[in-house]
Design an enzyme around this catalytic site. Structure first.
Site, PDB file in Angstrom:
ATOM      1  N   ASN A   9       0.872  -1.175   0.000  1.00 41.72           N
ATOM      2  CA  ASN A   9       0.000   0.000   0.000  1.00 41.72           C
ATOM      3  C   ASN A   9       0.910   1.227   0.000  1.00 41.72           C
ATOM      4  OD1 ASN A   9      -1.825   2.027   0.479  1.00 41.72           O
ATOM      5  ND2 ASN A   9      -2.252   1.443   2.604  1.00 41.72           N
ATOM      6  N   TRP A  10       1.022   1.843  -1.173  1.00 41.20           N
ATOM      7  CA  TRP A  10       1.952   2.974  -1.286  1.00 41.20           C
ATOM      8  C   TRP A  10       1.423   4.239  -0.615  1.00 41.20           C
ATOM      9  CZ3 TRP A  10       4.243   3.199  -6.973  1.00 41.20           C
ATOM     10  CH2 TRP A  10       4.997   2.042  -7.195  1.00 41.20           C
ATOM     11  N   LYS A  11       0.150   4.269  -0.301  1.00 40.56           N
ATOM     12  CA  LYS A  11      -0.480   5.470   0.282  1.00 40.56           C
ATOM     13  C   LYS A  11      -0.221   6.678  -0.632  1.00 40.56           C
ATOM     14  CE  LYS A  11       0.220   3.425   4.779  1.00 40.56           C
ATOM     15  NZ  LYS A  11      -0.022   3.559   6.195  1.00 40.56           N
ATOM     16  N   HIS A  96      -9.527   0.935   4.530  1.00 45.96           N
ATOM     17  CA  HIS A  96      -8.274   1.133   5.279  1.00 45.96           C
ATOM     18  C   HIS A  96      -8.550   2.093   6.447  1.00 45.96           C
ATOM     19  CE1 HIS A  96      -4.209   2.403   6.262  1.00 45.96           C
ATOM     20  NE2 HIS A  96      -3.805   1.299   5.657  1.00 45.96           N
ATOM     21  N   GLU A  98      -6.993   4.518   7.567  1.00 40.63           N
ATOM     22  CA  GLU A  98      -6.779   5.953   7.271  1.00 40.63           C
ATOM     23  C   GLU A  98      -7.990   6.527   6.538  1.00 40.63           C
ATOM     24  OE1 GLU A  98      -2.944   5.469   5.435  1.00 40.63           O
ATOM     25  OE2 GLU A  98      -2.096   4.987   7.402  1.00 40.63           O
ATOM     26  N   GLU A 168      -5.721  -5.138  10.437  1.00 44.38           N
ATOM     27  CA  GLU A 168      -4.702  -4.108  10.621  1.00 44.38           C
ATOM     28  C   GLU A 168      -4.993  -3.316  11.893  1.00 44.38           C
ATOM     29  OE1 GLU A 168      -2.593  -3.055   6.753  1.00 44.38           O
ATOM     30  OE2 GLU A 168      -4.259  -1.691   6.963  1.00 44.38           O
ATOM     31  N   GLY A 174       2.154   2.117  10.698  1.00 46.62           N
ATOM     32  CA  GLY A 174       3.085   3.233  10.547  1.00 46.62           C
ATOM     33  C   GLY A 174       3.731   3.662  11.851  1.00 46.62           C
ATOM     34  N   SER A 213       3.185  -2.393  10.369  1.00 48.55           N
ATOM     35  CA  SER A 213       4.639  -2.374  10.557  1.00 48.55           C
ATOM     36  C   SER A 213       5.303  -3.716  10.249  1.00 48.55           C
ATOM     37  CB  SER A 213       4.989  -1.898  11.971  1.00 48.55           C
ATOM     38  OG  SER A 213       4.485  -0.586  12.180  1.00 48.55           O
ATOM     39  N   GLY A 234       2.593  -1.272   4.354  1.00 47.36           N
ATOM     40  CA  GLY A 234       2.621   0.152   4.057  1.00 47.36           C
ATOM     41  C   GLY A 234       4.037   0.628   3.788  1.00 47.36           C
ATOM     42  N   GLY A 235       4.649   1.231   4.792  1.00 48.17           N
ATOM     43  CA  GLY A 235       5.967   1.857   4.642  1.00 48.17           C
ATOM     44  C   GLY A 235       7.002   0.983   3.945  1.00 48.17           C
TER      45      GLY A 235
HETATM   46  C1  PEP Z   1      -0.894   0.002   5.934  1.00 46.82           C
HETATM   47  O1  PEP Z   1      -0.904   1.173   5.611  1.00 46.82           O
HETATM   48  O2  PEP Z   1      -1.782  -0.764   5.507  1.00 46.82           O
HETATM   49  C2  PEP Z   1       0.176  -0.467   6.800  1.00 46.82           C
HETATM   50  C3  PEP Z   1       0.104  -1.673   7.293  1.00 46.82           C
HETATM   51  O3  PEP Z   1       1.197   0.407   7.034  1.00 46.82           O
HETATM   52  P1  PEP Z   1       2.620   0.073   7.737  1.00 46.82           P
HETATM   53  O4  PEP Z   1       3.119  -1.212   7.153  1.00 46.82           O
HETATM   54  O5  PEP Z   1       3.495   1.239   7.391  1.00 46.82           O
HETATM   55  O6  PEP Z   1       2.364  -0.046   9.190  1.00 46.82           O
END
Ligand code: PEP
Length: 250
Positions: A9-11, A96, A98, A168, A174, A213, A234-235
């Site tokens: 997930n590049w956001k 998601h 966010e 999640e 994040g 994470s 994500g990251g």
């Molecule tokens: C996400 O945005 O779905 C996510 C899991 O982010 P991260 O891996 O950065 O915690």
């Protein structure tokens, strides 16, 4: 054997130049396709065309990070599932945290978006997760079941077999704080158990991914758990070496 996924997930990140570099490094390091395992990158919508051009034939799939509940009409700023599908995308992240926290996506809207994705032939990656306050007050199961149940109520239990579920925990997204493999697996087992009560086959076969994470350093341990069928990343999906490391752990 359930299908297994690593989904990036590049956001709100990327540019034509940086995406080109990342996608090319991913393609080079990806290796041969593996039956039952799928690697996906969910890019910002304007870059779907670039993802299609770069990834076609590579074995890596691409998708969007959301779709509209609406199909067509006077809905300024919205992007429909049908539009996303026109760029060869096969997946769409739905619900998601966010989107829920920052843009007000309700359980009902998430259910509607899930249906829109299915209607356009996309695989919805439906996200559920509790906040830290909810976890600390013992509400994890209640919250995630409420989030998921809205979709089950709207589309029926069998609709889940056309999607992928992602657990999640909001407190792990994040933040660098990962749920322990045991904590994550416990929640996955709870979700699978509840779904099995409604339909044994759907519960057995549904892929449930963990997100929060995930890095190449913790992926092996997480993915070894019986009810964890991969990760939503994500990251770490923005760093080719990390993302490929996670894929290789699947
Ligand atoms: C996400 O945005 O779905 C996510 C899991 O982010 P991260 O891996 O950065 O915690």
């Amino acid at each position: 054997m359930r299908n297994r996924f690593v989904i990036g997930n590049w956001k709100l990140n990327g540019s034509l130049v940086s995406n080109g570099l990342l996608l090319n490094t991913l393609k080079t390091g990806f290796g041969p396709a593996i039956a039952g395992k799928t690697c996906v990158v969910c890019v910002p919508t304007p870059y779907l065309s670039q993802a299609q051009t770069e990834l076609i034939g590579s074995g890596i799939e691409w998708g969007s990070q959301d779709v509209s509940c609406m199909e067509i009409g006077a809905y300024t700023g919205e992007v429909s599932a049908g539009m996303v599908a026109e760029f060869g995308a096969k997946f769409a992240i739905i619900g998601h945290s966010e989107r829920r926290a920052v843009f007000g996506d309700t359980d009902a809207m998430v259910a509607s978006k899930f249906g829109s994705a299915l209607k356009s032939g996309l695989v919805p990656v439906l996200c559920v997760g509790e906040s830290l306050a909810e976890r600390e007050s013992g509400k994890t199961q209640e919250v995630i079941w409420r989030q998921l149940h809205a979709t089950i109520e709207t589309h029926g239990i069998k609709s889940l077999s056309l999607g992928v579920l992602a657990y999640e925990p909001v407190w792990a997204i994040g933040t660098g704080k990962t749920a322990t493999p045991g904590q994550a697996d416990e929640v996955h087992a709870f979700l699978r158990g509840k779904i099995r009560e409604l339909n044994l086959e759907v519960g057995e076969n549904l892929s449930i991914l963990y997100g929060g994470s995930v890095k190449k350093s913790n992926a092996v341990e997480l993915f070894a758990k019986p009810d964890i069928d991969g990760g939503l990343i994500g990251g770490a999906s923005l760093v080719a070496e990390e993302f490929l490391g996670i894929w290789n752990a699947l």
